[in-house]
Design an enzyme around this catalytic site. Sequence first.
Site, PDB file in Angstrom:
ATOM      1  N   PHE A 148     -13.870   4.568  56.696  1.00 21.19           N
ATOM      2  CA  PHE A 148     -13.956   5.053  55.314  1.00 21.19           C
ATOM      3  C   PHE A 148     -13.209   4.186  54.309  1.00 21.19           C
ATOM      4  O   PHE A 148     -13.450   4.275  53.106  1.00 21.19           O
ATOM      5  CB  PHE A 148     -13.385   6.492  55.231  1.00 21.19           C
ATOM      6  CG  PHE A 148     -11.872   6.532  55.249  1.00 21.19           C
ATOM      7  CD1 PHE A 148     -11.143   6.352  54.082  1.00 21.19           C
ATOM      8  CD2 PHE A 148     -11.173   6.726  56.436  1.00 21.19           C
ATOM      9  CE1 PHE A 148      -9.752   6.362  54.087  1.00 21.19           C
ATOM     10  CE2 PHE A 148      -9.784   6.748  56.454  1.00 21.19           C
ATOM     11  CZ  PHE A 148      -9.080   6.566  55.272  1.00 21.19           C
ATOM     12  N   LYS A 172     -24.246   2.369  60.453  1.00 19.90           N
ATOM     13  CA  LYS A 172     -23.803   3.766  60.433  1.00 19.90           C
ATOM     14  C   LYS A 172     -22.550   3.805  59.551  1.00 19.90           C
ATOM     15  O   LYS A 172     -21.454   3.504  59.997  1.00 19.90           O
ATOM     16  CB  LYS A 172     -23.474   4.231  61.862  1.00 19.90           C
ATOM     17  CG  LYS A 172     -23.695   5.714  62.123  1.00 19.90           C
ATOM     18  CD  LYS A 172     -22.804   6.639  61.318  1.00 19.90           C
ATOM     19  CE  LYS A 172     -21.397   6.700  61.829  1.00 19.90           C
ATOM     20  NZ  LYS A 172     -20.478   7.399  60.884  1.00 19.90           N
ATOM     21  N   GLU A 175     -19.134   8.858  57.349  1.00 18.57           N
ATOM     22  CA  GLU A 175     -19.684  10.082  56.745  1.00 18.57           C
ATOM     23  C   GLU A 175     -18.834  10.530  55.555  1.00 18.57           C
ATOM     24  O   GLU A 175     -19.279  11.346  54.744  1.00 18.57           O
ATOM     25  CB  GLU A 175     -19.800  11.197  57.794  1.00 18.57           C
ATOM     26  CG  GLU A 175     -18.490  11.719  58.380  1.00 18.57           C
ATOM     27  CD  GLU A 175     -17.921  10.840  59.507  1.00 18.57           C
ATOM     28  OE1 GLU A 175     -18.342   9.676  59.645  1.00 18.57           O
ATOM     29  OE2 GLU A 175     -17.030  11.329  60.226  1.00 18.57           O
ATOM     30  N   SER A 225     -10.460   3.535  63.872  1.00  8.08           N
ATOM     31  CA  SER A 225      -9.184   3.833  64.539  1.00  8.08           C
ATOM     32  C   SER A 225      -9.223   3.353  65.990  1.00  8.08           C
ATOM     33  O   SER A 225     -10.294   3.231  66.593  1.00  8.08           O
ATOM     34  CB  SER A 225      -8.945   5.343  64.493  1.00  8.08           C
ATOM     35  OG  SER A 225      -9.991   6.009  65.161  1.00  8.08           O
ATOM     36  N   CYS A 280      -5.917  -1.447  56.725  1.00  7.85           N
ATOM     37  CA  CYS A 280      -5.460  -1.874  58.050  1.00  7.85           C
ATOM     38  C   CYS A 280      -4.421  -2.974  57.922  1.00  7.85           C
ATOM     39  O   CYS A 280      -3.706  -3.264  58.869  1.00  7.85           O
ATOM     40  CB  CYS A 280      -6.635  -2.359  58.883  1.00  7.85           C
ATOM     41  SG  CYS A 280      -7.439  -3.788  58.184  1.00  7.85           S
ATOM     42  N   GLU A 381       0.466   4.636  64.019  1.00  7.85           N
ATOM     43  CA  GLU A 381      -0.228   4.401  62.748  1.00  7.85           C
ATOM     44  C   GLU A 381      -0.282   5.709  61.946  1.00  7.85           C
ATOM     45  O   GLU A 381      -0.743   6.735  62.453  1.00  7.85           O
ATOM     46  CB  GLU A 381      -1.653   3.899  62.990  1.00  7.85           C
ATOM     47  CG  GLU A 381      -2.357   3.571  61.677  1.00  7.85           C
ATOM     48  CD  GLU A 381      -3.798   3.102  61.842  1.00  7.85           C
ATOM     49  OE1 GLU A 381      -4.560   3.755  62.565  1.00  7.85           O
ATOM     50  OE2 GLU A 381      -4.155   2.082  61.222  1.00  7.85           O
TER      51      GLU A 381
HETATM   52  P1  NAD Z   1     -12.521   6.479  62.567  1.00  5.97           P
HETATM   53  O1  NAD Z   1     -12.244   5.816  63.870  1.00  5.97           O
HETATM   54  O2  NAD Z   1     -12.220   7.921  62.440  1.00  5.97           O
HETATM   55  O3  NAD Z   1     -14.078   6.328  62.162  1.00  5.97           O
HETATM   56  C1  NAD Z   1     -14.718   5.069  62.199  1.00  5.97           C
HETATM   57  C2  NAD Z   1     -16.204   5.281  62.481  1.00  5.97           C
HETATM   58  O4  NAD Z   1     -16.349   5.870  63.778  1.00  5.97           O
HETATM   59  C3  NAD Z   1     -16.869   6.234  61.494  1.00  5.97           C
HETATM   60  O5  NAD Z   1     -18.135   5.727  61.172  1.00  5.97           O
HETATM   61  C4  NAD Z   1     -16.956   7.544  62.258  1.00  5.97           C
HETATM   62  O6  NAD Z   1     -18.073   8.330  61.883  1.00  5.97           O
HETATM   63  C5  NAD Z   1     -17.078   7.094  63.703  1.00  5.97           C
HETATM   64  N1  NAD Z   1     -16.450   8.038  64.650  1.00  5.97           N
HETATM   65  C6  NAD Z   1     -15.391   8.838  64.434  1.00  5.97           C
HETATM   66  N2  NAD Z   1     -15.073   9.521  65.545  1.00  5.97           N
HETATM   67  C7  NAD Z   1     -15.952   9.141  66.496  1.00  5.97           C
HETATM   68  C8  NAD Z   1     -16.146   9.490  67.874  1.00  5.97           C
HETATM   69  N3  NAD Z   1     -15.356  10.373  68.494  1.00  5.97           N
HETATM   70  N4  NAD Z   1     -17.146   8.889  68.545  1.00  5.97           N
HETATM   71  C9  NAD Z   1     -17.947   8.004  67.950  1.00  5.97           C
HETATM   72  N5  NAD Z   1     -17.819   7.636  66.649  1.00  5.97           N
HETATM   73  C10 NAD Z   1     -16.832   8.196  65.931  1.00  5.97           C
HETATM   74  O7  NAD Z   1     -11.747   5.629  61.453  1.00  5.97           O
HETATM   75  P2  NAD Z   1     -11.545   5.971  59.919  1.00  5.97           P
HETATM   76  O8  NAD Z   1     -10.569   7.090  59.801  1.00  5.97           O
HETATM   77  O9  NAD Z   1     -12.846   6.067  59.240  1.00  5.97           O
HETATM   78  O10 NAD Z   1     -10.850   4.616  59.394  1.00  5.97           O
HETATM   79  C11 NAD Z   1      -9.476   4.371  59.458  1.00  5.97           C
HETATM   80  C12 NAD Z   1      -9.107   3.541  60.665  1.00  5.97           C
HETATM   81  O11 NAD Z   1      -9.803   2.284  60.641  1.00  5.97           O
HETATM   82  C13 NAD Z   1      -7.628   3.183  60.704  1.00  5.97           C
HETATM   83  O12 NAD Z   1      -7.160   3.343  62.022  1.00  5.97           O
HETATM   84  C14 NAD Z   1      -7.591   1.718  60.292  1.00  5.97           C
HETATM   85  O13 NAD Z   1      -6.490   0.983  60.771  1.00  5.97           O
HETATM   86  C15 NAD Z   1      -8.877   1.221  60.900  1.00  5.97           C
HETATM   87  N6  NAD Z   1      -9.343  -0.008  60.275  1.00  5.97           N
HETATM   88  C16 NAD Z   1      -9.168  -1.177  60.968  1.00  5.97           C
HETATM   89  C17 NAD Z   1      -9.556  -2.366  60.418  1.00  5.97           C
HETATM   90  C18 NAD Z   1      -9.365  -3.662  61.178  1.00  5.97           C
HETATM   91  O14 NAD Z   1      -9.796  -4.705  60.687  1.00  5.97           O
HETATM   92  N7  NAD Z   1      -8.732  -3.642  62.332  1.00  5.97           N
HETATM   93  C19 NAD Z   1     -10.149  -2.389  59.143  1.00  5.97           C
HETATM   94  C20 NAD Z   1     -10.323  -1.179  58.453  1.00  5.97           C
HETATM   95  C21 NAD Z   1      -9.910   0.016  59.030  1.00  5.97           C
END
Ligand code: NAD
Length: 445
Positions: A148, A172, A175, A225, A280, A381
């Site tokens: 997000f 994808k 959401e 994450s 991040c 984190e």
């Molecule tokens: P998230 O892991 O909750 O969601 C990421 C994606 O995965 C979304 O599209 C979500 O719909 C999907 N998702 C969520 N739960 C799932 C599951 N159980 N099974 C399958 N798909 C699932 O992450 P977020 O809260 O949207 O974003 C924040 C996180 O992203 C933080 O941990 C941040 O550090 C990380 N991030 C990392 C980088 C990088 O370059 N390393 C860059 C941006 C964000």
Amino acid sequence: MTTVNNYINGEIVPPSTNEYLDIINPSDSTTLGKVAISNSTDVNAAVTAANNAFPKWSNMTVKSRAALMLKFHALVRKNANELSKLIVLENGKNMTEALADVAKGNETVEYACSLPQLMQGKIDRVSSEVTCRDRRDPLGVVVSIVPFNFPFMVPHWTLPIALVTGNTIVLKPSEKVPLTMWKVIELFEEAGFPKGVVNIVNGTKEAVESLIDHPLVKAVTFVGSSPVAKLVSDRCHSLNKRCTALGGAKNHLIALPDCDVKPTANDVVVSYAGCAGQRCMAASVLLIVGDKEGTQQKAILESVIDKAASIEPGTDSGKMGAVIDEQSYKKIISYIEQSEKEGAKILLDGRSWSSQQSGGNWIGPTIILHENKNDKAMKEEIFGPVLSVHFVNTWQEAIAIENNNPFGNAAAIYTSNGGHAEWFMKRVRASVSHSLSYTCLYDFF
Ligand code: NAD
């Protein structure tokens, strides 16, 4: 109120589930619209469309695909303000940060436009009378799953490179922030991308799992994450699919006694409070080297607190926005409360912000002083505007804390001595994920 459906083969298609989630504005909790929750039937339609578009798309020359991308680049610039306003609405960051989100994403588009020069392949003379030809071929349908926090930039770490190299895409979006890419799809159409080359399937876990499992999907890029990154990469690897999965972070800043106090404090605060800490690359732990009663060490900490305390809530440039949702808000608060229980001292408390605002998930810049380097907030984190500060006696102690944390996106050192900076650079273990998106993703496809 916008209804965000799926975008499959150039058509807007409602999800076969007929189920939707509300899209909520983090700043005031109002409903902005609704977003489709898709299942394996929707995924199958999108992947099939992408697979059908692949032969023609991959047969085009690289330069003709790059020419379309160049048109797209110009359209993004033209629509940057409108896209940024959507980002402010659905993500909650401020306007300057939203404009940067768009500009940084468009930089990868620029990079992709240079691929005709970069992907020419090579011929190696590997032995006498034996030559090997190194050629880059597209894989097929590529899936991109994104978080997000950067509604425009992160999808564009994958899309431009995968497309110009000849792959077709199913994206994808998160959401929580589907509006930005819903607008972007209009720009892909206007630039002239053929139907089926770029598709969007909205949804959550079920959509992600169906995308990974679909036999026609050849590669998956994930950003989000760490726990979900692991699920995604394990699932891909069990199916022998290519996958790159970027996870969470805990970024350390180390202030040496010889640092220049004011610029150091400014930089620390911009890093940890920018985008309400939801980056991040955000700073998360500040390690101040030396005697905690020392004049310089006290000046560093006081300056950081002063600068952070001057930040105001809001989405105008220079202010700090709300965090993404209530769940995230509660998680951040729980880390502050846990730190108090562990005996840490709250030097600046952002919890007061929520009572000052009507609606929204507001939490102000927070600074916690930890005696114990093993406190939870020092290690995990948080993904909010919270800075954990810890004094260490030696450089070696600072390096050990940085090296021993299981995350690592970035680390920074503040010093006025180039030799000291060099010493740290060789010893910190964090790596910068953004370089991954440019170089590794090109190698990936
Ligand atoms: P998230 O892991 O909750 O969601 C990421 C994606 O995965 C979304 O599209 C979500 O719909 C999907 N998702 C969520 N739960 C799932 C599951 N159980 N099974 C399958 N798909 C699932 O992450 P977020 O809260 O949207 O974003 C924040 C996180 O992203 C933080 O941990 C941040 O550090 C990380 N991030 C990392 C980088 C990088 O370059 N390393 C860059 C941006 C964000």
